[in-house]
Design an enzyme around this catalytic site. Sequence first.
Site, PDB file in Angstrom:
ATOM      1  N   CYS A 129       0.852  -1.187   0.000  1.00  0.00           N
ATOM      2  CA  CYS A 129       0.000   0.000   0.000  1.00  0.00           C
ATOM      3  C   CYS A 129       0.887   1.236   0.000  1.00  0.00           C
ATOM      4  CB  CYS A 129      -0.904  -0.003   1.229  1.00  0.00           C
ATOM      5  SG  CYS A 129      -1.997   1.434   1.341  1.00  0.00           S
ATOM      6  N   HIS A 134      -8.965  -3.627  -2.662  1.00  0.00           N
ATOM      7  CA  HIS A 134      -8.023  -2.870  -1.831  1.00  0.00           C
ATOM      8  C   HIS A 134      -8.400  -1.394  -1.786  1.00  0.00           C
ATOM      9  CE1 HIS A 134      -3.712  -2.024  -0.460  1.00  0.00           C
ATOM     10  NE2 HIS A 134      -4.184  -0.825  -0.761  1.00  0.00           N
ATOM     11  N   GLU A 135      -8.661  -0.819  -2.956  1.00  0.00           N
ATOM     12  CA  GLU A 135      -8.964   0.612  -3.000  1.00  0.00           C
ATOM     13  C   GLU A 135     -10.330   0.916  -2.405  1.00  0.00           C
ATOM     14  OE1 GLU A 135      -6.604   2.589  -3.522  1.00  0.00           O
ATOM     15  OE2 GLU A 135      -5.270   1.026  -4.266  1.00  0.00           O
ATOM     16  N   HIS A 190     -10.239   1.169   1.315  1.00  0.00           N
ATOM     17  CA  HIS A 190      -9.782   2.470   1.815  1.00  0.00           C
ATOM     18  C   HIS A 190     -10.954   3.414   2.072  1.00  0.00           C
ATOM     19  CE1 HIS A 190      -5.433   2.603   1.909  1.00  0.00           C
ATOM     20  NE2 HIS A 190      -5.329   2.083   0.705  1.00  0.00           N
TER      21      HIS A 190
END
Length: 221
Positions: free
Chosen positions: A128, A170-171, A174
């Site tokens: 990351c 993953h994004e 966030h």
Amino acid sequence: MNAADELIASQIRTVMTAAEANNGIAPIVEAGDPILRSETRDFDGQVDDAELAQLAEVMRATMLAAPGVGLAGPQVGIGLSMFVAEDPGSLDPETAKVRERAPMPLRVVLNAGYEPATSENVAFFEGCLSIPGYQAVVARPRSVELTGVNLDGTPIAEVVSGWSARIVAHETDHLDGILFLDKAEMRSLATNTSVAQFWNQPSTQKAAAELGFALPSGMLL
């Protein structure tokens, strides 16, 4: 516009000003900053279309300069549900096959969400930009159903598979204040240097055996 939306508009303009002073590259927020642990707000017109497009350009430039394959709003200090992603894929045929890592063209997604589109999980090292220098193995769905809105306002409802699904998950995490380490096999935590030295294989089978962590049951290798 309410106070929360005014804050987001202010954050966007702060980032744009910082980028203008740094050749179009914004500073990346690192772990420990509370914005990375906060849920984002949906885009609902906090800035006009031109400013939003400019932000997307800055986020893409920042992502590529890092370098990385994805970047979410909180990572540049903006509490907005927005991410950019772009992946050239893997040049190594075996890695591309095992990780299902095909090129993914640039995409900008607003108000993103995802759900697993399969019960099958796959586990690979990932890192990351907000946690520089480290990687760990994370099990994620092999395919996800992505929802959201494109930059032009077109609704998104599609299944994304392979490495692109990993990037999307993953994004999108966030945007909910989730970092990849929250889902990682912590026995796999390694520096980038160690990953390159010891675990530079297409799959994570060797790392699991030698570091002592379990891979998803029935995971394809």
